[in-house]
Each structure stands twice: as C-alpha cells, then as structure tokens.
Design a protein around this motif. Structure first.
Motif, PDB file in Angstrom:
ATOM      1  N   CYS A  88       0.824  -1.210   0.000  1.00 24.07           N
ATOM      2  CA  CYS A  88       0.000   0.000   0.000  1.00 24.07           C
ATOM      3  C   CYS A  88       0.857   1.258   0.000  1.00 24.07           C
ATOM      4  CB  CYS A  88      -0.913  -0.029   1.232  1.00 24.07           C
ATOM      5  SG  CYS A  88      -2.051   1.364   1.323  1.00 24.07           S
ATOM      6  N   LEU A  89       0.347   2.322  -0.633  1.00 24.16           N
ATOM      7  CA  LEU A  89       1.053   3.599  -0.702  1.00 24.16           C
ATOM      8  C   LEU A  89       0.728   4.526   0.464  1.00 24.16           C
ATOM      9  CD1 LEU A  89       0.488   4.454  -4.493  1.00 24.16           C
ATOM     10  CD2 LEU A  89       2.542   3.475  -3.467  1.00 24.16           C
ATOM     11  N   ILE A 114       3.604  -8.991   5.133  1.00 28.45           N
ATOM     12  CA  ILE A 114       3.125  -7.726   4.559  1.00 28.45           C
ATOM     13  C   ILE A 114       3.117  -6.590   5.581  1.00 28.45           C
ATOM     14  CG2 ILE A 114       1.765  -8.871   2.779  1.00 28.45           C
ATOM     15  CD1 ILE A 114      -0.744  -8.342   4.435  1.00 28.45           C
ATOM     16  N   GLY A 115       3.581  -6.878   6.811  1.00 30.45           N
ATOM     17  CA  GLY A 115       3.711  -5.810   7.793  1.00 30.45           C
ATOM     18  C   GLY A 115       2.554  -5.690   8.758  1.00 30.45           C
ATOM     19  N   ARG A 116       1.674  -6.684   8.779  1.00 26.10           N
ATOM     20  CA  ARG A 116       0.562  -6.647   9.738  1.00 26.10           C
ATOM     21  C   ARG A 116       0.904  -7.545  10.922  1.00 26.10           C
ATOM     22  NH1 ARG A 116      -5.376  -5.759   7.467  1.00 26.10           N
ATOM     23  NH2 ARG A 116      -4.968  -3.762   6.506  1.00 26.10           N
ATOM     24  N   ARG A 135       4.081   1.090  -7.910  1.00 25.19           N
ATOM     25  CA  ARG A 135       5.341   1.821  -7.790  1.00 25.19           C
ATOM     26  C   ARG A 135       5.459   2.411  -6.390  1.00 25.19           C
ATOM     27  NH1 ARG A 135       7.897   3.152 -12.545  1.00 25.19           N
ATOM     28  NH2 ARG A 135       6.760   2.639 -14.460  1.00 25.19           N
ATOM     29  N   GLY A 136       6.628   2.277  -5.793  1.00 23.97           N
ATOM     30  CA  GLY A 136       6.879   2.863  -4.483  1.00 23.97           C
ATOM     31  C   GLY A 136       6.623   1.937  -3.317  1.00 23.97           C
ATOM     32  N   THR A 137       5.983   0.779  -3.556  1.00 24.55           N
ATOM     33  CA  THR A 137       5.669  -0.114  -2.442  1.00 24.55           C
ATOM     34  C   THR A 137       6.820  -1.074  -2.151  1.00 24.55           C
ATOM     35  OG1 THR A 137       4.597  -1.692  -3.948  1.00 24.55           O
ATOM     36  CG2 THR A 137       3.190  -0.041  -2.879  1.00 24.55           C
ATOM     37  N   ARG A 138       6.889  -1.504  -0.896  1.00 16.69           N
ATOM     38  CA  ARG A 138       7.937  -2.450  -0.494  1.00 16.69           C
ATOM     39  C   ARG A 138       7.761  -3.785  -1.202  1.00 16.69           C
ATOM     40  NH1 ARG A 138       8.017  -6.211   3.728  1.00 16.69           N
ATOM     41  NH2 ARG A 138       6.285  -5.219   4.853  1.00 16.69           N
ATOM     42  N   ILE A 139       6.524  -4.207  -1.419  1.00 14.98           N
ATOM     43  CA  ILE A 139       6.318  -5.525  -2.016  1.00 14.98           C
ATOM     44  C   ILE A 139       6.837  -5.571  -3.458  1.00 14.98           C
ATOM     45  CG2 ILE A 139       3.985  -5.261  -3.014  1.00 14.98           C
ATOM     46  CD1 ILE A 139       3.368  -7.989  -1.586  1.00 14.98           C
ATOM     47  N   ARG A 140       6.818  -4.423  -4.138  1.00 12.37           N
ATOM     48  CA  ARG A 140       7.382  -4.381  -5.494  1.00 12.37           C
ATOM     49  C   ARG A 140       8.898  -4.544  -5.437  1.00 12.37           C
ATOM     50  NH1 ARG A 140       5.254  -1.183 -10.643  1.00 12.37           N
ATOM     51  NH2 ARG A 140       7.155  -0.948 -11.851  1.00 12.37           N
TER      52      ARG A 140
END
Length: 513
Positions: free
Chosen positions: A193-194, A313-315, A379-384
């Motif tokens: 998520c952005l 995913i960071g949760r 674009r800009g997300t950690r998962i990318r």
C-alpha cells in the motif's frame, strides 16, 4: 489570470467523483479569492474520442491543464496529454496523483517529454505555488526547455475553512456518492500500500470540525428534494486509527441521525468507513449496537487469514481470532452492512491457504460481502521491491496486477478470478432462498462457488454477457450435473429458483430437469 487552469479527472465509473482535483481547485480558488481553476470530470466508460474532445474544448483557452493520474487511467491520461500538447503546443501540462508520485523524475521526463511539471505527493501547496509563478509571468523563473518538478511536502493543513468546504461541495447534491476526508495518512505500513509510505503520523481534523463539515453535505441531502446523494464515503485509509476520536464521531453521527429522523420524512443518509479490524474497544461495540439500522457501512481490510502472510506484509500482531470475533460481533448487531476484503497473490498464500481463509471468514462472521482483490505491485511499495524474493511475475504496465508467484500459479489466479465473478453474480438477494438451500447441504461456501465456476468455465459463460434468466438456469444445471443431489432435491431446488426469480424480477421462470 482568470480561469487559466483546468484540472482533468478520469474517474473509474459514472458514480465516482474526483475528490482530489475538486479539493485542489477549491483550495486554489479560495486562496486566490477568484475562480481561476476549473475542473473537468469524465469517466473511463465514455468513448475516448468524446473524452478528448471535451478535454480539448475546455483546455484551449487555458494556460495550464493538470492531469490526475491513477492506476486505472494512466494509459489514457498519457495518450490524451500527448495529443493535447500536439494540438495546443503552448499549453503547460502538469501531472500528479498516486500513479506518478513514485517515478524517478528524470526517467519520467525522458519518457514523457510533453509533460512540463510533475507533482509528487500532496498537491495543494505545490499547485498553488506553480500557479503563482505563472501569475508572476515566468513559470519557476526558468526557460520552458528547462523543466522543473514540483514535489509537494505533506503539510499540517487538514482543517480547511468553511468557505473552502462550501466551495468543494457546492454541487454535491448531484453526486450519487459523496467522498469526504477527515484525516490523511495511515499509521500502518502494509507492504502493498502507498498510504503509509511518506506519513510518519496521521493528520486528522478535530471531531467538531468533522461534524461541522459533514453538516454542509448532509444539508445538501436533507434540504434538497431532488438530491441524488446515496451515501457519504470517508476516504480515510484507517478511519478508526484513534479509537477515542472514532467513537466520538460515531456517537455524534447517531445523534444527528436521530435529529434528522424527527425533522425529515426521508431515508437516513448512510456513512461508509474503512476499518482496521483489531482497533475496537468495548465502548465502540456499545455505541455501534445502538446505531440506527443501515446508518453505518464498514469496509474491513482483512486481506489474509494466513499468519505468515500477515507478518510478511507488515501486519504484525494481527490477531486472527480477535479479527473474526470483532467482525462477528458487529454483524450480530444486525444494523451495519459489513464488507470484508481479501487479497489474492500475497506472499506465502497458496491456493489452499486462500480457500481456507475465505471459508473461515465466511463461517465465523457471515459478513454481507467478501471482496476478492488481486494484488497489484504499485510503484513505491515495499512488495514491489521484494518481487524477486517471492518470484512475482506481474503486468509491466498499469495496473501491475500479479500474474503468478512462488505460491500461486497463473492457473490458480485465473481460477480465483472465476470465483470472484461467480460470487459477485450469485451472492445477492436474487438467489437468497436457493443459495441458502445449497449452503445447508454443502456447508462450505467455497465448494458452492467452485461448482458454479467450473460449470461457467466449461460452458464458456465467462466470455459473453449472461442474462438473469441464463444465470438462473446455469445455477440449476451446475448442481444438477454435480451428482450431489437426488431427484427430489433437484425438484425442490427448481421450485426455490423459480420463486427467487419471480420475487426478484417479477417474471415467471420454467426450469426442467
């Protein structure tokens, strides 16, 4: 300059309205104290040639045209902007929005030389500064060929004046859905998520200000006999991040609703919120159970019920048992519509894990709807950035949808797309008696969807428009061919389907074994 700027939005559907460009225009017009900025809204379902003609007609007397860019419209925006520059070479073109906020700036200008200015991040101050530089007669004090990016910094301005909101919502009685923003940012940093990337904290309006601003919109609904407003949707990424503030707003909205019920002979205007499922307290439940029926709608981002996936995913500390209990408790009040989200394609989530999560969510909560989304590597997300770790193969161009990864094959994802389409088609009031009958036999929601999806795929129903009559017939045929029902069961299913069809469509339907 007067009326020298146009902001262009290309919405995802007719019912949507572009809060972003409307907010920017209102901010600039109030700041300049003049109507200097106009807005053009179209939607992607219109013909491209008609959209472009409207854009050209509204831009030809302007000096600046701004394009609001999202994953669903970026390809069209680039095409329209390039063609507009060819016809109006003297116009200045500005790009902004989430889809262009994480490009490398030099790369962006190299790829799209027809764009003169790029705004990354929040746009109010950046666009206002850009406009003022035009008023001074020399954009940015540089020659045209030396382009300059305008990178906005997140500001503390989340409390606009009453005039600002009055301008922003001056025509909202014509909107079916009214979007409202009570906070910006997100306290969480989910990898896909952005929303939480650049915000160290959430910036929120006070409860008093929120209620004053909502009054502007509410009056457009209750005082206008022909108002089209169906709902107010809060755009806050995590509305209940501050549970004390959230509970105060719930309480105030309930009190408002009771007052409106006394004065107006009109259906209550509902509110929708995006909710983080673990952030409830006992006070929340006490307040919510006393809310008027259908005043509130919740969209709850569950995303996965796989603990390894949630950690990835960071949760972290996302208690699955607590999530299910909280949602089930809200549903037990029988006064709030609950829509829960799951995402296909997350790390460590294979097909079996996803099916188990889907079934568990449905069984334990009986939510009104489960939205199956498909992961997009934005674009800009950690998962990318982690795409190689998880073996992601995804679309090169927007919307960057995942095609497969280490855990799910392309065939798995296509199968889940079929499931999502079937669920949307059949999990509705049109089939309520028939669906409940089948569910009481299978006691497994996903197995029902699988039977229907495989029948549709086998009979090529996904690749053409399907009428309600054909969909009812397919429902019966799928379970007739499954071999799980005897003749008497099938006769009873026919009666239920014919009855559902008549109650929903007001027409007779004759089904045969």
């Amino acid at each position: 300059m007067k009326n020298d700027m146009l902001l262009f939005a290309l919405n995802a559907s007719f019912a949507h309205h572009a809060l972003g460009v409307l907010t920017l225009a209102a901010h600039i017009n109030i700041s300049i104290n003049s109507q200097v900025c106009d807005v053009l809204e179209c939607n992607i379902n219109e013909r491209d040639d008609e959209i472009f003609y409207k854009l050209y007609k509204n831009s030809k007397d302007k000096k600046i045209t701004g394009f609001s860019c999202y994953i669903w419209n970026i390809e069209k925006m680039l095409k329209f902007a390039g063609n507009l520059k060819k016809l109006l070479p003297e116009i200045y073109i500005v790009f902004g929005g989430p889809e262009v906020s994480f490009y490398d700036i030099k790369e962006f200008y190299s790829l799209y030389p027809f764009v003169d200015f790029l705004i990354q991040g929040e746009g109010e101050q950046a666009l206002l500064e850009l406009y003022k530089s035009f008023c001074r007669g020399d954009p940015c004090g540089r020659p045209r060929k030396n382009l300059r990016e305008y990178i906005s910094k997140a500001t503390a301005r989340v409390a606009p004046t009453e005039n600002y909101l009055s301008d922003l919502y001056k025509n909202c009685e014509n909107y079916h859905t009214v979007y409202y923003e009570s906070s910006r940012g997100c306290p969480f940093r989910c990898s896909y998520c952005l929303s939480g990337i650049d915000n160290k904290k959430v910036r929120a309006k006070s409860v008093d200000l929120v209620m004053d601003e909502l009054k502007i919109i509410e009056n457009k609904y209750y005082d206008c006999e022909n108002s089209k407003i169906n709902i107010i949707k809060f755009c806050d990424r995590t509305f209940n991040f501050d549970i004390k503030r959230t509970n105060e707003i719930y309480n105030n909205l309930i009190e408002h609703a009771k007052e409106y019920q006394k004065i107006y002979n009109k259906k209550l205007l509902p509110y929708q919120f995006e909710i983080y499922p673990v952030l409830f307290d006992e006070n929340s439940f006490d307040i919510l159970k006393n809310a008027p029926k259908n005043l509130f709608q919740f969209e709850i981002g569950v995303q996965s019920l796989n603990s390894k996936t949630l950690d990835a995913i960071g949760r972290k500390n996302f208690d699955i048992t607590q999530i299910l209990e909280n949602i089930a408790r809200i549903k037990s009040f029988d006064n709030i519509h609950v829509h829960a989200d799951l995402i296909t394609g997350l790390p460590y989530e294979n097909l079996e894990s996803f099916i188990n999560g889907f079934n568990l969510l449905y069984e334990k909560t009986k939510v009104d709807f489960i939205q199956v989304g498909f992961l997009k590597l934005l674009r800009g997300t950690r998962i990318r950035e982690e795409a190689e770790i998880h073996g992601y193969i995804y679309e090169e161009n927007s919307p960057y949808t995942v095609l497969q990864n280490k855990y799910m094959s392309f065939e798995d994802i296509i199968f889940l797309r079929d499931i999502e389409k079937i669920y949307k088609r059949y999990f509705s009031g049109a089939y309520i008696k028939s669906f409940n009958y089948i569910y009481n036999i299978y006691e497994n929601i996903f197995e029902i969807l699988r039977v229907l999806a495989e029948y549709w795929r086998k009979n090529n129903l996904f690749d053409k428009p399907v009428s309600q009559k054909v969909a009812f017939e397919a429902f019966f045929k799928a379970f007739e061919e499954s071999g799980d029902f005897n003749k008497n069961d099938l006769c009873y299913l026919i009666k239920l389907l014919e009855n559902d069809f008549y109650e929903h469509d007001g027409k007779r339907l004759k089904l045969k074994q």
